[in-house]
Every structure is written in C-alpha cells, then in structure tokens.
Write a protein that holds these residues in place. Structure first.
Motif, mmCIF file in Angstrom:
data_model
loop_
_atom_site.group_PDB
_atom_site.id
_atom_site.type_symbol
_atom_site.label_atom_id
_atom_site.label_comp_id
_atom_site.label_asym_id
_atom_site.label_seq_id
_atom_site.Cartn_x
_atom_site.Cartn_y
_atom_site.Cartn_z
ATOM 1 N N SER A 1 -12.696 11.115 -5.716
ATOM 2 C CA SER A 1 -11.478 10.768 -6.463
ATOM 3 C C SER A 1 -10.321 10.525 -5.501
ATOM 4 C CB SER A 1 -11.131 11.887 -7.460
ATOM 5 O OG SER A 1 -10.621 13.020 -6.772
ATOM 6 N N TRP A 2 -10.310 11.251 -4.391
ATOM 7 C CA TRP A 2 -9.245 11.032 -3.414
ATOM 8 C C TRP A 2 -9.376 9.679 -2.745
ATOM 9 C CZ3 TRP A 2 -5.307 14.473 -1.431
ATOM 10 C CH2 TRP A 2 -5.157 15.613 -2.260
ATOM 11 N N VAL A 3 -10.597 9.291 -2.540
ATOM 12 C CA VAL A 3 -10.792 7.976 -1.931
ATOM 13 C C VAL A 3 -10.287 6.883 -2.875
ATOM 14 C CG1 VAL A 3 -12.501 6.329 -1.093
ATOM 15 C CG2 VAL A 3 -12.739 8.758 -0.546
ATOM 16 N N VAL A 4 -10.604 7.046 -4.137
ATOM 17 C CA VAL A 4 -10.137 6.061 -5.113
ATOM 18 C C VAL A 4 -8.621 5.987 -5.111
ATOM 19 C CG1 VAL A 4 -9.978 5.539 -7.568
ATOM 20 C CG2 VAL A 4 -12.150 6.358 -6.605
ATOM 21 N N TYR A 5 -8.021 7.140 -5.194
ATOM 22 C CA TYR A 5 -6.558 7.170 -5.193
ATOM 23 C C TYR A 5 -5.980 6.579 -3.914
ATOM 24 C CZ TYR A 5 -4.229 9.113 -9.162
ATOM 25 O OH TYR A 5 -3.669 9.251 -10.378
ATOM 26 N N GLY A 6 -6.640 6.891 -2.824
ATOM 27 C CA GLY A 6 -6.154 6.376 -1.548
ATOM 28 C C GLY A 6 -6.175 4.870 -1.507
ATOM 29 N N GLY A 7 -7.245 4.308 -1.982
ATOM 30 C CA GLY A 7 -7.309 2.846 -2.005
ATOM 31 C C GLY A 7 -6.187 2.266 -2.835
ATOM 32 N N LEU A 8 -5.965 2.874 -3.967
ATOM 33 C CA LEU A 8 -4.888 2.415 -4.852
ATOM 34 C C LEU A 8 -3.534 2.488 -4.131
ATOM 35 C CD1 LEU A 8 -5.848 4.061 -8.246
ATOM 36 C CD2 LEU A 8 -5.098 1.691 -7.948
ATOM 37 N N GLU A 9 -3.268 3.627 -3.612
ATOM 38 C CA GLU A 9 -1.970 3.828 -2.974
ATOM 39 C C GLU A 9 -1.748 2.895 -1.807
ATOM 40 O OE1 GLU A 9 -1.119 8.574 -3.766
ATOM 41 O OE2 GLU A 9 -0.649 7.639 -1.845
ATOM 42 N N GLU A 10 -2.824 2.693 -1.062
ATOM 43 C CA GLU A 10 -2.673 1.864 0.121
ATOM 44 C C GLU A 10 -2.295 0.438 -0.248
ATOM 45 O OE1 GLU A 10 -3.181 3.554 2.957
ATOM 46 O OE2 GLU A 10 -2.419 1.898 4.172
ATOM 47 N N ILE A 11 -2.953 -0.042 -1.257
ATOM 48 C CA ILE A 11 -2.652 -1.421 -1.665
ATOM 49 C C ILE A 11 -1.242 -1.500 -2.238
ATOM 50 C CG2 ILE A 11 -3.243 -3.171 -3.370
ATOM 51 C CD1 ILE A 11 -6.186 -2.515 -2.842
ATOM 52 N N LEU A 12 -0.889 -0.516 -3.020
ATOM 53 C CA LEU A 12 0.481 -0.488 -3.553
ATOM 54 C C LEU A 12 1.483 -0.450 -2.416
ATOM 55 C CD1 LEU A 12 -0.012 1.988 -6.529
ATOM 56 C CD2 LEU A 12 0.663 -0.418 -6.686
ATOM 57 N N THR A 13 1.204 0.400 -1.456
ATOM 58 C CA THR A 13 2.109 0.487 -0.318
ATOM 59 C C THR A 13 2.198 -0.843 0.425
ATOM 60 O OG1 THR A 13 1.539 2.814 -0.041
ATOM 61 C CG2 THR A 13 2.597 1.723 1.818
ATOM 62 N N GLY A 14 1.060 -1.498 0.553
ATOM 63 C CA GLY A 14 1.057 -2.804 1.210
ATOM 64 C C GLY A 14 1.979 -3.777 0.492
ATOM 65 N N TRP A 15 1.942 -3.747 -0.822
ATOM 66 C CA TRP A 15 2.831 -4.625 -1.578
ATOM 67 C C TRP A 15 4.282 -4.206 -1.387
ATOM 68 C CZ3 TRP A 15 -0.715 -4.134 -6.455
ATOM 69 C CH2 TRP A 15 -1.801 -5.011 -6.327
ATOM 70 N N VAL A 16 4.487 -2.915 -1.511
ATOM 71 C CA VAL A 16 5.850 -2.396 -1.396
ATOM 72 C C VAL A 16 6.458 -2.787 -0.053
ATOM 73 C CG1 VAL A 16 7.123 -0.268 -0.973
ATOM 74 C CG2 VAL A 16 5.607 -0.443 -2.962
ATOM 75 N N MET A 17 5.649 -2.653 0.988
ATOM 76 C CA MET A 17 6.155 -2.927 2.328
ATOM 77 C C MET A 17 6.166 -4.413 2.650
ATOM 78 S SD MET A 17 6.942 -0.082 3.649
ATOM 79 C CE MET A 17 6.771 1.618 3.098
ATOM 80 N N GLY A 18 5.676 -5.189 1.718
ATOM 81 C CA GLY A 18 5.642 -6.618 1.975
ATOM 82 C C GLY A 18 4.591 -7.004 2.997
#
Lengths: 241, 241, 241, 241
Positions: free
Chosen positions: B193-210
């Motif tokens: 479940s942490w891996v799933v969340y991590g993938g989600l967060e990372e992509i979100l962060t990528g968008w956030v950071m442009g």
DNA sequence: AATGAATGAGACTTCATTCAT
DNA sequence: CATGAATGAAGTCTCATTCAT
C-alpha cells in the motif's frame, strides 16, 4: 541468478569516496607559496571540521527539518561556535546545498555504475532499489534529509539537476528493458520511473517518520516487496524473483 | 467491465459537500443567544470569509510552501487584513491543520465509499487512484499542499490519523484482494500500500513542481500507467486493463 | 541696505512645510475603497509616528553617528518597539536617506528662492549663508546629521544629487555676480563655491563637535565673519596675487 | 615676490622623515635582551611590515571608510593574515589612530616651520595652503582618510589635539597678520581660521569623492582660487558690509 | 613572526501574534 | 466584524578579536 556488479558493495556508505575539498579560506587573495607540514595538517583538520559540521547539520535537519533548524542548533550539535559555520559555508542554505550536492552525486555515480553493467534490465532496477534502501541502513538521517527536503529546494538548479539525473537513470533502464523485450512496451517509461521512485521515497519516508518498522528484517522485506511489485508489473511475463 | 460506484463522481471537487462547520470564530464577548435571520446571514458571510481565507492559504502554501508563507501573504491573497485571520483561526498552523483535516476527511470518505462497494479489489484500487489523480485536475493547489506538507507536519496528531486511515483503506483493499485470490498472496499488504501511495504522490509532486507535463491527456495516461504498474504487479495473472 | 527677500523667514525651521507622506502600509494590494474618519485619523497618527521615529533617528545619528547607531537606539529614543521602525522604513539606511531627502530638498528650495530674488549677488550669498547657519539654531542635531553623514553616503545617487544642486545654486550665484561685475571675474566660480561651502560646513562641524562656542552671539558673529571673509577676504587692502 | 621657506619642499611626501618608532609588538614572552645584528634586521623587517599594514589600511579606509572597512580587508590588502595586524596594533581603532597621529604630527611640524619663518602673514597662509593641497598630489588616499575620518573620531583625544594644534597655527598666523596690519583687524581670527580650513577640506573632499577634477592643472588652480578668495575675497572692490 | 581557525557579542531584520479602534 | 499599527522573540549573519600552532 545474476547478481548486480557490486564492486564497491551496493550498500557501501555514502561519503566513503574522496571529498571534493573546497578550501574554507575566507580571504582568497592570500598567496600561500609554501606548503609546510603544518599547513597540510591544518588543512586536514579543517576538512575534518567541515565534515563535523556537515554531519551535525544532517542530524539536525533530519530531526527538525531544514526550516525549523537553527544555525545555532547545527553548531551546537557539532560542538562549535555558530560563527565557525560561516567559515566553512556561506549560509545555512549552502549547508543544505552541500549535503545534497555531495551525496546525490555519490548516489548518482552508483546508479550509473549499475546502469553501465551487463545485467538484464530487471536486475539493474533491483540494484538501484538496493542501493537506495540499503543506504538507509547506513545513514538513515542522511537519507531522511535527502528525501524530505527535496521538495523544498525545487528552485535550486544544481541539485535538482543531479536528482533529475538520478530519475533519468531509472527511466533509461526501463526504456532499455522495454527495447530488450524484458518489460511491457506499452507503458510510459517516464511515468513508470516516477512510480518506482515514488515507491522508494514513500517507504523511506515511512521509516523516517517512524510510521513503518525499520529493522533489518523489514528493510529486506521492503526491498523484496518493492521489487516484486515494480517488476511484477513491468515484466511481460511473470517475472519471478 | 464493472465500473466503480460513482454516485458523486470519482472526480467530484473536494469541498462540494456540506461543511462540518465549526463555529468560525469564538469571539469572546459576543453572546449569541438569539438566532435571528440576521444572525444566520452573518454566519453565512462569516463562513464565506473563512473559506476565502482558507482558499487563499491553499494558493499561498502551494506557491511558497507552508514555512515560507507569511500570514500577511495569505491575508493579502484573500484581500483582508491579516488581523482578521485570527478571528477565524487560532494560528498559522491552525490554518494548515484545517486544510488537512477538512480535505483529507473528504478524501477518506470517498475512499471508504469505494472500499464499501462490491467491486473486485483491483477495481477498488483503480477507483482510489482515480479519485486522487482527478482531484488534481479540480484543485491542483489543494493537492499540492496536501501532498507536499504531509511530511513536515508529522508531529500533528490529528491529521496524521486521518491520513493514516487513508493509507489503511488501501492496505485493507489489498489484503482483501489477496484473501479473494485476486492479488498475489506472498506480498506484504502494508508495504504494497505504501508503494501505491508513493507512486501517486510522486506523480502529483511531479505535476506540482512542473517537472511532469500535466495536461488532460497526461493525467489520463498517468492514471493508466500507475494502475497498470501497480495492478500488473499485484495481479496473480496478467491483469489487462 | 537691502535685505534678502524673506517670505518664510530665512531662519524658519525645516520641516514646517507639508510632508510628502508615503503611506507606511506594508501590504500594498489591500484595496481601501472607503476612507472613514477613523481611517483618516489613523493616517494622521501614523504620520505622527513616522515623524517621531525620524526625529529620534536624527537625535541618535547626531549623537553617535550613523554607523554606530543601532536600530534599537532609534526605536528606544522614539519610545517604540524596534519592529515598528520597519513598518515605516525599509531599513536603517532608508531612515538616513529619508532624513537627507526631505531636509536637503527643503533647504534647496529656500536657496533657490534666494537665488530667484532681485538682490545683488553678494546679498544672495549672504542670504544663503544665513539660511544654513540659522537652521543650526533651530535644529542643530538635524544639521549635524546633514553635514556629518554626507560623506558616508556618497554612493547614494538621489541625495548627492540634491546636495549637488545646493552647491550649484551657490556656483550660479557667484558666476552671476561675476557677470554683473559685482565679483572678481578671474576666480573660478566652481571652486569658489566649494570654498564657501567648506567654510560653512567647517563652522557647523565645529559647533556640532563642541569645538566652537555656539551661543546666539557666536552664530551672529560666525555669519558676519564668514560673509566678510568670503566677500571681502582677509587682506586689508587689495592683495593682488 | 617672497617665497615661503621651503627647506624640505612644501610638497615633500609625508612620512619621509624619521619614524617615531614605537616598539611594533610587545610580544609578551619574547625576552629581547641582546641586540645583535640579526635583531636589528628583524626590527627593520618588523618596521617594514608595520608600514605595509599601515599603508594598506590607508588605502582601504580611503576606499570604504573606516567603519565599513574590515580588519580582514586591511590584512588582505597588505597581503598578510589578519591575525598579524594584532601584533602591530592593538585594535582596528589603533590603526586609524596611528595614521592620524603620525601624519598630522608631520603636517603640524611643517605648518609650524612656515609659521616660524619671516614671511609676511599672507605668505604664511599661502604656504600652509600649499602644503596641504600638494600633499594631496603625493598621497591622495592618505589625505582622504585624514580629512574624511576627522569628524567621526571626535572622541579620540590625542588626534583631536594634534589637529587642534594645526588649526591653532592658522589662527595664530591670522591674528599675527592682524597685529601686523596685514589683515583686517575686525575679523574674528578663530572663526576665520575655520573658514580657511573649511575651504581646504571641502576641495580635498571634492577630489576624494571624485566630484571635482584633480589633475595637476586643477590642483594649481585650486591653490590659487583658495588663496585668492581667502586673502582677497570675492568682492571686486572693497565691499563694505 | 606569522597564520588562520575559532569565538561570541551584537547587528539588522522578519514575522506571528495581539489589541485598540 | 474588520483593520493595521504595534510588539518583541527569534533568526541569520558579520566581524573584531583571541589563541593554538
């Protein structure tokens, strides 16, 4: 089963290489023509102090976060006066920068070693995961800082660059794996690399935050789980690990 | 192919529900004994102001990060005097807390809706991913804050709790999937479940950071890639999406 | 004997004109549409505070010099918290700048008044000398700062400009006097104006430093001596060089 | 036309005389009982270093002003470690003090030479002006410091004394001139001497600040103008005030 | 004599928070 | 409700001075 080339050992501690020693000297014009033993010794001592401060900074940043850490905390942790910090670094920011620069560079170098090896793509990925997760065992506080403060400093070009390069290695490994027919070709390699990194970071963060148990046993299991999830998903057929 | 129950729409904007309206301001002297129309209106206006400030805070936090954001920035963004902020919130910290509490609660509720549905486990997981990624489209700044500031605020009990619950939903979904024979049983559900969340967060962060493109097309692809990776890896057989 | 036109009085105190009131507001975006009485009053009070700080700064700068004065000294002298100083001025430097700008502008205006009058050149010169020396009587501390800190801030364009203009007035008056046949034509007007200013400044500095007695009587005598020397020279008869 | 007695040359560089050599360093432990040749040499070297630092200090003070100059700047300019400065001087203040003491003493000596000569008073005055202005040609940075930092250091007794004596020479010359019937008797000699000094300082400051051209030609003209104004006044005919 | 690492008092400035209006 | 002037704790950084080598 092939193992990753591990000349230095996948889990070798960061910072075991030679240090790119900036002279801490404040008055650059001074012309030092002779380099006596005393001078050499002093440089060695200075370099030691520099590391002392850097290590203290990592501990403090890990404990309280960069923003909440005061320069005085770092100096106190290092057991020096806070003024000395400015002998070696130009600012509090510079300290963080240096931590990032020196350590991400090191990590990147190891990643690239793995990338350059003759392993199959899945083993490369496994190697990279191992490097990062095991680094945690060697220096959890350092990894804490490297992981936790990445976001904060998005505006700092150099370190983003080096981290970007670390991402790029994974992306290339995945793309290469697709080309070689080891990974599913329909996936977006770029996005997939972000998912891999995300999984890594999340688990590291869990350990950092104390929300995931981080004994030796757990670290091993985490490595297995992460690789299983990632490779199992990427593999064209059932890749068994 | 079954679709997730989506009464409210998987991508419905956060905050579209009813607000768990705490009295916005405990103005010490005001004795609110009668509740006339005027009082109601005033409460409505007050609630509006509260939202105004909260929304402004989200924008400012997203732009500069919590620590670097000044109360004056938030007030300026909201177009009110900074003193007013203290009528609605007890501190700058409280503002962040509120953002977390209200929105993670909302997200959690949606996750639990999905969990309670009769979908198979893989579809549940897909539903959860969709909710989070699509929320980005509706309110990227909000998601920015929710994702980026989670680490910083580990010491804040309440929000950790609600976020922990969000993680727990995913873990339960995975564990249930294993029990149902949909997912590989040998994996550690917690870590997965942490891996799933991590993938989600990372992509979100990528968008956030442009650092990742975030057009409609990309969001859709990200959703697909993430789910493919995650489910493909978890699925006992080749789960084709 | 003609007297200089003295509408405002040659010795009128500086700062008796209207003030070019910068709003001290820190958040410029706030849209103030209504201007109630209360708002007006507050602005008046704010302007008063601004002056309070400015006056205190002049006293402190006069006493210790700009560099040796601490922001806390100024605030203490003004009876406010030092933080408030930053409500009205952007920095310690800004405070000095403001003192210079506002007061040299005022002096310059008076000089130009004299220049524009129909007096003969020697009377204009006498008028200018009077203005400066008598300003000392009205506000010695202000003049102290204006005279003593000129050198320090040579790099600041605006105030140098205004002081330069003050010099220019004297130069023009001398040149005009030469053209009219009142002054000796062989002298360099530019250099002569510097000598005049120098004599003025030196005497002011003498008073400031307490190395010259500065009673009313002495001020009057200084005025006479300076004008006599400048206009008539020390020589008893026409000393030709 | 009589010329001032100029045994050493009116424009001889400051510092060309013998040095009132204070022991440059009171190194506590060193027991200097024997005075061998080596000791002499060492003293010579030490004296050289002392001058090196002093000269560097003058350049730095001239460039940035005393307060803004850091000890490290001086040491850097001198090419030595900043710690060494404290072998020769007890503090940064002491460095400035020394510059003042040594050089004003020298100037004073020359002034007194002129005063003691048999010239008429006006020629004496001319001689003093020449000395100061021509010193500028020889060592502008030194004069910069001597002129610019006088005001700041009012609290330093010794140097004020020596400068006061320099003023006193001029005052006595003027008073003597009045007694001899060369100068107008009705003027206040004290004040007149200040005016003369002021004119000198202002022109020097103009050169220092780069606000007046300072070529050889201009220095000569400045000398003429200053003397003309002081001795003859601006007025074409005997302007009676 | 010379170095420069080390110290620490103290400077300026920021900004969350309070409170009179 | 709303304002923004006012406060002051706390932070970063500077730099004169000391001292071990």
């Amino acid at each position: 089963m092939p193992v990753p080339s591990d000349a230095r050992g996948v889990g070798a501690p960061l910072g075991s290489g030679t240090w790119r020693c900036q002279t801490p000297c404040a008055y650059p014009d001074s012309t030092l023509t002779e380099r006596s033993i005393a001078t050499r010794d002093r440089q060695g001592v200075a370099e030691e102090k520099r590391r002392l401060i850097l290590d203290a900074a990592v501990r403090v940043f890990a404990r309280r976060g960069f923003h909440a850490s005061r320069v005085g905390d770092i100096a106190g942790e290092a057991g020096v006066a806070h003024g000395l910090l400015y002998h070696y670094f130009s600012s509090k920011d510079d300290v963080l920068q240096t931590v990032f620069r020196e350590n991400w560079s090191e990590l990147l170098a190891r990643f690239e070693e793995v990338e350059a090896s003759r392993e199959p793509a899945d083993e490369k990925l496994r190697g990279i995961v191992k490097i990062l997760l095991r680094t945690w065992r060697n220096d959890p506080e350092l990894v804490t800082v490297m992981v936790r403060e990445v976001g904060r400093s998005a505006h700092l070009a150099s370190q983003v660059e080096v981290i970007g390069q670390a991402f790029a290695v994974v992306e290339r490994v995945i793309a290469r794996g697709q080309a070689e027919g080891v990974f599913r070709p329909e996936l977006d390699a770029r996005l997939a690399s972000w998912v891999v990194y995300g999984g890594l970071e999340e688990i590291l963060t869990g350990w950092v935050m104390g929300r995931l148990p981080d004994g030796d046993e757990e670290v091993a299991r985490a490595e297995r789980t992460l690789v299983d999830v990632v490779l199992g998903g990427l593999g064209k057929t059932d890749v068994v690990t």
